[in-house]
Design an enzyme around this catalytic site. Structure first.
Site, PDB file in Angstrom:
ATOM      1  N   LYS A  84       5.039 -14.238   4.910  1.00  6.81           N
ATOM      2  CA  LYS A  84       5.290 -15.117   3.858  1.00  6.81           C
ATOM      3  C   LYS A  84       6.908 -14.804   3.914  1.00  6.81           C
ATOM      4  O   LYS A  84       7.622 -14.725   2.812  1.00  6.81           O
ATOM      5  CB  LYS A  84       4.739 -14.826   2.578  1.00  6.81           C
ATOM      6  N   ASP A  96      -0.498 -18.606   3.947  1.00 10.12           N
ATOM      7  CA  ASP A  96      -1.367 -19.606   3.070  1.00 10.12           C
ATOM      8  C   ASP A  96      -1.867 -20.758   3.967  1.00 10.12           C
ATOM      9  O   ASP A  96      -3.030 -21.064   4.056  1.00 10.12           O
ATOM     10  CB  ASP A  96      -0.760 -19.981   1.949  1.00 10.12           C
ATOM     11  N   ASP A 103      -5.505  -7.016   5.199  1.00  7.09           N
ATOM     12  CA  ASP A 103      -6.850  -6.607   4.435  1.00  7.09           C
ATOM     13  C   ASP A 103      -7.521  -7.901   4.181  1.00  7.09           C
ATOM     14  O   ASP A 103      -8.716  -8.192   4.237  1.00  7.09           O
ATOM     15  CB  ASP A 103      -6.327  -5.820   3.333  1.00  7.09           C
ATOM     16  N   TYR A 139       0.764  -1.287  -0.120  1.00 10.27           N
ATOM     17  CA  TYR A 139       0.052  -0.106   0.258  1.00 10.27           C
ATOM     18  C   TYR A 139       0.824   1.159   0.082  1.00 10.27           C
ATOM     19  O   TYR A 139       0.318   2.381   0.164  1.00 10.27           O
ATOM     20  CB  TYR A 139      -0.901   0.124   1.186  1.00 10.27           C
TER      21      TYR A 139
END
Ligand code: NAD
Length: 365
Positions: free
Chosen positions: A191, A224, A248, A124
């Site tokens: 991640k 994930d 988000d 962002y």
């Protein structure tokens, strides 16, 4: 004493849900002075800018705002007002409690997760390079020289920006929240196996901060795997802390677990200001129909009352909302799948029902 609060109706369904939240907040008996301010397309038409100074100055002065959703044009037009507001006011933490209220239709049980999302950086950052632009060509050259990677001129880039400072700050926020709200565990989501420098830094910062909070359990999970585990056994999670983009996405996932966007409240918090707003957007196709669920916005109002230190009124309002949901008579379409016509309440009827519950509870005392 009246609390000065900036009220941003927003657009789409925003004005309806903020009006419902305003009515139930006033029904608590607490006095508010609402400083109404405009953002987005409405403000563009009125003042020639989507983010007028009047809005920013009002929030800076009042330090608290209740905000309806604002539409972000896709592809062209102004960038997100929401992102701009969070950046300009340094509202670095987005807090989204996701808990199941009895009566909400969901296949899950006993979910009570708090999502803490970093609000100021990550993908962002707004640092983007458009395919074909001159500065993009320079970036392609730099990447080719320094990383030995070739990219065609039809490639666009968005920069993922993660700093130690912002990562430590959001981790500390999550642990402080856990401590103040009697939560047992904080889980950092990342991640870092793929994005070793950005997500790796986020994880390292969270680990270091965790060492200062020995009373709170700390764990970490790859994003994930988290999504799979949230759908299989969400009860194992307590407070989640995430960089901006995963935050988000995961907060919408968690909203889904607890009954959908109609019941998912939120707050954007900084050291100097706080904006309370639902997780959902402006749902333009439902605008002006007195149809959508105001509960997410009302629960954001409950969070605002707690922030203002009005703990008892917050509890009363939350209970009235929970009672209306549990009773199931005056709820909107999203909480009554399969119901039709007269069985479904509109936005303003839900507010009426919540106000009635509060009146009934005070007359019992
Ligand atoms: P959305 O949340 O507006 O709507 C998606 C769907 O969720 C709706 O079609 C509806 O089925 C359901 N929904 C949303 N709110 C509901 C409610 N209160 N009650 C019942 N059902 C509800 O998401 P979108 O369509 O992706 O976004 C629309 C616009 O809102 C976009 O311009 C987006 O950028 C903007 N947006 C703004 C904010 C904000 O102002 N904080 C947040 C998210 C999205």
């Amino acid at each position: 004493m009246a609390y000065n609060v900036t009220l941003i109706p927003g657009d789409g369904i925003g004005p309806e849900v903020t009006q419902a939240a305003r009515r139930v907040l006033e029904a608590t008996g607490i006095a508010f002075h609402w400083d109404v301010a405009y953002a987005g397309d409405v403000a563009q038409k009125m003042f020639g800018t989507p983010l007028p100074d009047q809005l920013l100055n009002s929030i800076k002065q009042n330090k608290v705002a209740l905000k309806g959703p604002v539409t972000t044009p896709v592809g062209s037009g102004f960038r997100s007002i929401n992102v701009a507001l969070r950046k300009q006011l340094d509202l670095y933490a987005c807090l989204r409690p996701c808990k199941i209220y009895p009566g909400v239709p969901t296949p899950f049980r006993n979910v009570d997760i708090v999502v803490v999302r970093e609000n100021t950086e990550d993908l962002y950052s707004g640092i983007e390079f458009e395919a074909g632009a001159q500065d993009t060509a320079r970036l392609i050259e730099l990447v080719s020289k320094t990383k030995d990677r070739a990219h065609g001129e039809d490639t666009s880039f968005s920069l993922k920006v993660i700093s130690r400072t912002a990562s430590r700050r959001i981790a500390r926020f999550a642990f402080d929240y856990a401590r103040a709200n009697n939560r047992k565990k904080v889980t950092a989501v990342h991640k870092a196996n793929i994005m070793k420098f950005t997500d790796g830094l986020f994880l390292t910062a969270a680990r270091q901060v965790a060492e200062e909070y020995t009373d709170i359990e700390f764990s970490n999970v790859i994003v994930d795997a988290l999504c799979m585990q949230l759908v299989r056994a969400p009860q194992q999670f307590d407070v989640l802390v995430l960089p901006n983009l995963y935050g988000d996405i995961v907060s919408d996932l968690c909203a889904g677990l607890v009954g959908g966007l109609g019941v998912a409240p939120g707050a954007n918090l900084g050291d100097d200001a706080a904006i309370f707003e639902a997780t959902h957007g402006s749902a333009p196709r439902y605008a002006g129909q007195n149809k959508v669920n105001p509960v997410a916005m009302m629960l954001s109002g409950v969070m605002m009352l707690r922030h203002l230190g009005e703990i008892n009124s917050a509890a009363r309002l939350e209970k009235a909302i929970a009672d209306v949901i549990a009773e199931g008579k005056n709820v909107t379409y999203d909480l009554k799948p399969g119901a039709t016509g007269g069985q479904i309440a509109g936005t303003s009827q839900v507010a009426d029902a919540v106000i009635e519950k509060m009146k009934a509870s005070s007359s019992l005392k």
